[in-house]
Design a protein around this motif. Structure first.
Motif, short mmCIF file in Angstrom:
data_model
loop_
_atom_site.label_atom_id
_atom_site.label_comp_id
_atom_site.label_asym_id
_atom_site.label_seq_id
_atom_site.Cartn_x
_atom_site.Cartn_y
_atom_site.Cartn_z
N CYS A 63 33.60 42.35 39.51
CA CYS A 63 35.02 42.64 39.27
C CYS A 63 35.88 42.11 40.42
O CYS A 63 36.94 41.53 40.18
CB CYS A 63 35.23 44.15 39.09
SG CYS A 63 34.69 44.78 37.51
N ILE A 64 35.42 42.32 41.64
CA ILE A 64 36.16 41.82 42.80
C ILE A 64 36.22 40.30 42.76
O ILE A 64 37.29 39.70 42.97
CB ILE A 64 35.52 42.33 44.12
CG1 ILE A 64 35.75 43.84 44.26
CG2 ILE A 64 36.07 41.58 45.32
CD1 ILE A 64 34.94 44.48 45.37
N ALA A 65 35.08 39.66 42.48
CA ALA A 65 35.05 38.20 42.41
C ALA A 65 35.96 37.69 41.30
O ALA A 65 36.68 36.69 41.48
CB ALA A 65 33.62 37.71 42.19
N ASN A 66 35.95 38.36 40.14
CA ASN A 66 36.83 37.96 39.04
C ASN A 66 38.30 38.12 39.43
O ASN A 66 39.13 37.25 39.11
CB ASN A 66 36.53 38.76 37.78
CG ASN A 66 35.31 38.26 37.05
OD1 ASN A 66 34.91 37.12 37.22
ND2 ASN A 66 34.72 39.11 36.25
N ASP A 67 38.63 39.22 40.09
CA ASP A 67 40.00 39.44 40.54
C ASP A 67 40.43 38.35 41.53
O ASP A 67 41.55 37.83 41.45
CB ASP A 67 40.16 40.82 41.18
CG ASP A 67 40.07 41.95 40.16
OD1 ASP A 67 40.15 41.66 38.95
OD2 ASP A 67 39.90 43.11 40.59
N GLU A 68 39.52 38.02 42.46
CA GLU A 68 39.83 36.97 43.44
C GLU A 68 40.02 35.62 42.75
O GLU A 68 40.94 34.87 43.07
CB GLU A 68 38.71 36.87 44.48
CG GLU A 68 38.67 38.05 45.43
CD GLU A 68 37.44 38.05 46.33
OE1 GLU A 68 36.50 37.27 46.07
OE2 GLU A 68 37.42 38.84 47.28
N MET A 69 39.13 35.32 41.79
CA MET A 69 39.24 34.06 41.08
C MET A 69 40.53 34.00 40.27
O MET A 69 41.22 32.98 40.24
CB MET A 69 38.02 33.85 40.16
CG MET A 69 38.00 32.47 39.54
SD MET A 69 36.48 32.03 38.69
CE MET A 69 36.15 33.43 37.66
N GLN A 70 40.88 35.11 39.62
CA GLN A 70 42.11 35.14 38.84
C GLN A 70 43.33 34.96 39.76
O GLN A 70 44.27 34.24 39.43
CB GLN A 70 42.23 36.44 38.05
CG GLN A 70 43.42 36.47 37.11
CD GLN A 70 43.40 35.34 36.09
OE1 GLN A 70 42.38 35.04 35.49
NE2 GLN A 70 44.52 34.68 35.91
N ALA A 71 43.29 35.59 40.93
CA ALA A 71 44.38 35.43 41.89
C ALA A 71 44.48 33.97 42.34
O ALA A 71 45.58 33.42 42.48
CB ALA A 71 44.17 36.35 43.09
N LEU A 72 43.33 33.35 42.57
CA LEU A 72 43.30 31.94 42.96
C LEU A 72 43.92 31.06 41.88
O LEU A 72 44.77 30.21 42.15
CB LEU A 72 41.86 31.50 43.25
CG LEU A 72 41.65 30.03 43.55
CD1 LEU A 72 42.30 29.67 44.88
CD2 LEU A 72 40.17 29.71 43.59
N THR A 74 45.98 31.94 39.53
CA THR A 74 47.40 32.27 39.38
C THR A 74 48.21 31.57 40.46
O THR A 74 49.33 31.13 40.21
CB THR A 74 47.61 33.80 39.43
OG1 THR A 74 46.85 34.39 38.38
CG2 THR A 74 49.06 34.16 39.25
#
Length: 168
Positions: A63-72, A74
């Motif tokens: 979940c953290i990795a997905n959030d980081e990737m989504q932030a990247l 975006t």
């Protein structure tokens, strides 16, 4: 005759004692088997709890990795889309209001290249997706699209994904 009855009685008593001993042995074996089974069950439950805890840790990290990737994605200025082997848009990873989208995001998602782009551009991109999937390597292409009355040139890299889809 009474001697015969006494002998028969002694024989039956001996058989009864033997059956009782066998029954006690069977009960002891059953108790031993039940205690071993209980110990194995406890060990299994501990292993299951450990596995569940590990899965929860991995899920949290994912979940953290997905959030980081989504932030990247975006934060990126580039337009990033995921298409399947047929050229159907599965998702848009960058902002869905990106100024370089040829059509609105809601229109693009779920549609094929040929439903969205002019025939020649759709063919070029589709062929490049096929090449990337076949070769297992990124493919670079350039093409232009009329966006808001202006001809915009795109320098695109199409990269294969492991599930027969590509990032464009």
């Amino acid at each position: 005759m009474s001697d015969d009855l006494q002998a028969r009685n002694r024989e039956l008593e001996q058989q009864l004692r033997q059956c009782q001993q066998e029954l006690q042995q069977a009960k002891a074996a059953q108790q031993l088997a039940e205690s071993r089974l209980a110990a194995e069950r406890q060990q299994f439950e501990r292993s299951l709890q450990h596995s569940e805890a590990k899965c929860q840790q991995v899920e949290a990290a994912l979940c953290i990795a997905n959030d980081e990737m989504q932030a990247l994605f975006t934060a990126m200025d580039d337009l990033v889309l995921v298409r399947d082997a047929e050229g159907r848009c599965l998702k848009i990873l960058t902002s869905k209001n990106h100024p370089l989208l040829y059509q609105p995001a809601d229109f693009i998602i779920g549609r094929t290249l040929h439903e969205v782009f002019p025939q020649d551009r759709a063919d070029l991109i589709w062929n490049s997706i096929q090449q990337a999937l076949t070769q297992g390597q990124p493919v670079k292409i350039e093409y232009s699209l009329p966006i808001q009355g202006e001809e915009i040139w795109f320098d695109t890299t199409i990269s294969p994904l492991p599930i027969a889809s590509a990032i464009k």
